[in-house]
Design a protein around this motif. Sequence first.
Motif, PDB file in Angstrom:
ATOM      1  N   MET A 285       0.870  -1.172   0.000  1.00 38.85           N
ATOM      2  CA  MET A 285       0.000   0.000   0.000  1.00 38.85           C
ATOM      3  C   MET A 285       0.910   1.226   0.000  1.00 38.85           C
ATOM      4  N   ASP A 286       0.687   2.090  -0.957  1.00 43.52           N
ATOM      5  CA  ASP A 286       1.488   3.312  -0.950  1.00 43.52           C
ATOM      6  C   ASP A 286       0.816   4.356  -0.052  1.00 43.52           C
ATOM      7  N   ARG A 287       1.467   5.486   0.090  1.00 42.23           N
ATOM      8  CA  ARG A 287       0.991   6.512   1.031  1.00 42.23           C
ATOM      9  C   ARG A 287      -0.389   7.047   0.639  1.00 42.23           C
TER      10      ARG A 287
ATOM     11  N   GLU B  89       5.132  -6.744   4.488  1.00 41.00           N
ATOM     12  CA  GLU B  89       4.248  -6.646   3.331  1.00 41.00           C
ATOM     13  C   GLU B  89       4.427  -7.862   2.432  1.00 41.00           C
ATOM     14  N   ASN B  90       3.322  -8.503   2.109  1.00 40.40           N
ATOM     15  CA  ASN B  90       3.330  -9.618   1.165  1.00 40.40           C
ATOM     16  C   ASN B  90       3.509  -9.034  -0.232  1.00 40.40           C
ATOM     17  N   LYS B  91       4.554  -9.431  -0.926  1.00 44.87           N
ATOM     18  CA  LYS B  91       4.855  -8.859  -2.245  1.00 44.87           C
ATOM     19  C   LYS B  91       3.742  -9.110  -3.262  1.00 44.87           C
TER      20      LYS B  91
ATOM     21  N   TRP C 165      -1.486  -4.946   4.372  1.00 46.06           N
ATOM     22  CA  TRP C 165      -1.691  -3.732   5.165  1.00 46.06           C
ATOM     23  C   TRP C 165      -3.033  -3.796   5.885  1.00 46.06           C
ATOM     24  N   VAL C 166      -4.090  -4.105   5.148  1.00 46.98           N
ATOM     25  CA  VAL C 166      -5.426  -4.145   5.734  1.00 46.98           C
ATOM     26  C   VAL C 166      -5.466  -5.183   6.854  1.00 46.98           C
TER      27      VAL C 166
ATOM     28  N   LEU D 235       3.717   2.482  10.552  1.00 42.46           N
ATOM     29  CA  LEU D 235       3.112   1.201  10.170  1.00 42.46           C
ATOM     30  C   LEU D 235       4.018   0.440   9.211  1.00 42.46           C
ATOM     31  N   LYS D 236       4.553   1.154   8.241  1.00 42.78           N
ATOM     32  CA  LYS D 236       5.401   0.517   7.228  1.00 42.78           C
ATOM     33  C   LYS D 236       6.606  -0.151   7.875  1.00 42.78           C
ATOM     34  N   ALA D 237       7.147   0.469   8.914  1.00 42.81           N
ATOM     35  CA  ALA D 237       8.312  -0.076   9.599  1.00 42.81           C
ATOM     36  C   ALA D 237       7.964  -1.324  10.414  1.00 42.81           C
TER      37      ALA D 237
END
Length: 104
Positions: free
Chosen positions: A1-3, A71-73, A80-81, A65-67
């Motif tokens: 998920m991007d910003r 993330e599943n590629k 993310w969800v 959150l990203k850190a």
Amino acid sequence: MDREEFETYLNANSRVVAIFRSQALAYQHSKNRQRAASKRWSETVVASAVDKMVSQFVDNVYDKLKANLKENKFQPYESWVSFIETNEVLDNLEDTVANLELED
């Protein structure tokens, strides 16, 4: 998920951005009232300052959150969800922001 997707998700599934925006607006109006009359900002400048605060808030939440999530590629959005829902991130964020006091 991007910003950008993250911000869209936040707005669609939570009131946290709206709550933060409301508090940021109150904060900016309070700061503006403390300025000398000749130095007070117009509503446009106040709105711009609020937009900047909201953007920084979303950036900070996104980066944290990203850190902390793997993330599943193959299914980045879904990972993310899943992380957000499993850890009740939106509820916790709303509680935190509702009790937030902005200061200089």
